[in-house]
Design a protein around this motif. Structure first.
Motif, short mmCIF file in Angstrom:
data_model
loop_
_atom_site.label_atom_id
_atom_site.label_comp_id
_atom_site.label_asym_id
_atom_site.label_seq_id
_atom_site.Cartn_x
_atom_site.Cartn_y
_atom_site.Cartn_z
N ASP A 55 -4.64 4.88 -7.41
CA ASP A 55 -3.78 4.99 -6.23
C ASP A 55 -2.32 4.85 -6.64
O ASP A 55 -2.00 4.28 -7.69
CB ASP A 55 -4.14 3.91 -5.20
N ASN A 110 0.84 -1.20 0.00
CA ASN A 110 0.00 0.00 0.00
C ASN A 110 0.87 1.25 0.00
O ASN A 110 1.55 1.55 0.98
CB ASN A 110 -0.93 -0.01 1.21
N SER A 120 -0.44 4.32 -0.62
CA SER A 120 -1.30 5.47 -0.33
C SER A 120 -1.05 5.90 1.11
O SER A 120 -1.78 5.52 2.03
CB SER A 120 -2.78 5.11 -0.54
#
Length: 291
Positions: free
Chosen positions: A56, A9, A11
């Protein structure tokens, strides 16, 4: 049982400027906390089932691993897993060799048949049918093994033809970088694991499912005359190891009994550095005790 961190991830609070320092700090924390592996995904777009999907942020995998190679000291680095369509196999072998040399012999080639059609179509990368992707995967495995051997002559396959398989400098890893084939497919993926790989990686959905997949892998090993113990069995784990540690460890005990040797976990929440620090402090030592 060994532990790894699978970072997926990007983000993060703070936007693009935060990516380098947070990624670096997470990897260093895993390295200093006795994790065995630190892996990233190999995608150009974020997966559609994670957060906002393709909109993203997503970093290119091998560039990011090269960055981490200079910031860590002992942890093994790899992608979970490289899509076979993403790079020509000769260049892929050279890329992984470079990572291995610069990291002091800490590179893994994780590879699979690729699946994310949207990112291929969006960026103009050919996305052949699944049967052809598996043919290309097998040829890629053969090419990488040849490039990491004394044989530097030609390679003639159905999809790839290399006039020379020179790879200088060679990898530092002895005898070569570890090869991991990711995926759950019983007819093709696990057969390729048995024939070419040093490790497999499975999604740990249940003990029963993993037991079945490993029985299939053992059958493929028997068919090619290979000792199954030569193949490290790894999983992407589920659960909440930091907040529900006892339950997580109990679950892992079941996988250890099946022969699983390493579990990779994805950091939860907006602060992967803090999560990894707690994972290393509370979970990694106890995992080592059950394997």
């Amino acid at each position: 049982m060994l532990a790894g961190v699978h970072f997926i991830n990007f983000s993060l609070p703070g936007g693009p400027e935060s990516l380098a320092p947070v990624l670096a700090a997470t990897a260093r924390t895993a390295d200093e906390g006795n994790c065995a592996t630190f892996t990233l995904m190999d995608h150009w777009f974020q997966m559609e089932h994670v957060g906002g999907g393709a909109r993203d942020p997503m970093l290119e995998g091998y560039t990011a691993l090269g960055f981490l190679a200079g910031l860590t000291r002992q942890i093994n680095l790899g992608l979970m897993v490289t899509g076979v369509t993403y790079r020509h196999p000769g260049l892929l072998a050279k890329t992984v060799t470079t990572l291995d040399v610069l990291s002091g012999g800490r590179a893994t080639l994780g590879v699979g048949a690729a699946w994310y059609e949207r990112e291929h179509r969006a960026l103009g990368v050919p996305f052949p049918p699944v049967a052809e992707r598996f043919e290309r995967l097998e040829e890629t495995l053969r090419i990488c093994r040849q490039m990491w051997s004394p044989e530097d002559g030609p390679f003639e396959g159905r999809h790839y033809r290399l006039a020379e398989t020179i790879c200088v400098p060679p990898p530092i890893s002895d005898p070569r970088p570890r090869i991991l084939v990711g995926g759950m497919g019983e007819k093709k993926t696990l057969r390729l694991v048995a024939r070419y790989a040093d490790a497999c990686n499975l999604f740990a959905e249940s003990h029963e499912q993993i037991a079945h997949k490993l029985r299939v892998l053992d059958e493929h090993c028997a068919a090619v005359g290979r000792d199954p113990s030569e193949i490290q069995r790894t999983i992407i784990g589920r659960g909440k190891p930091v907040s529900e540690t006892d339950q997580f460890l109990s679950d892992m005990e079941g996988y250890v009994k099946l022969g699983v040797e390493l579990v990779e976990m994805v950091p939860h929440g907006p602060d992967p550095v803090a999560w990894t620090a707690e994972f290393c402090e509370r979970v990694v030592p106890r995992l080592a005790e059950i394997g």
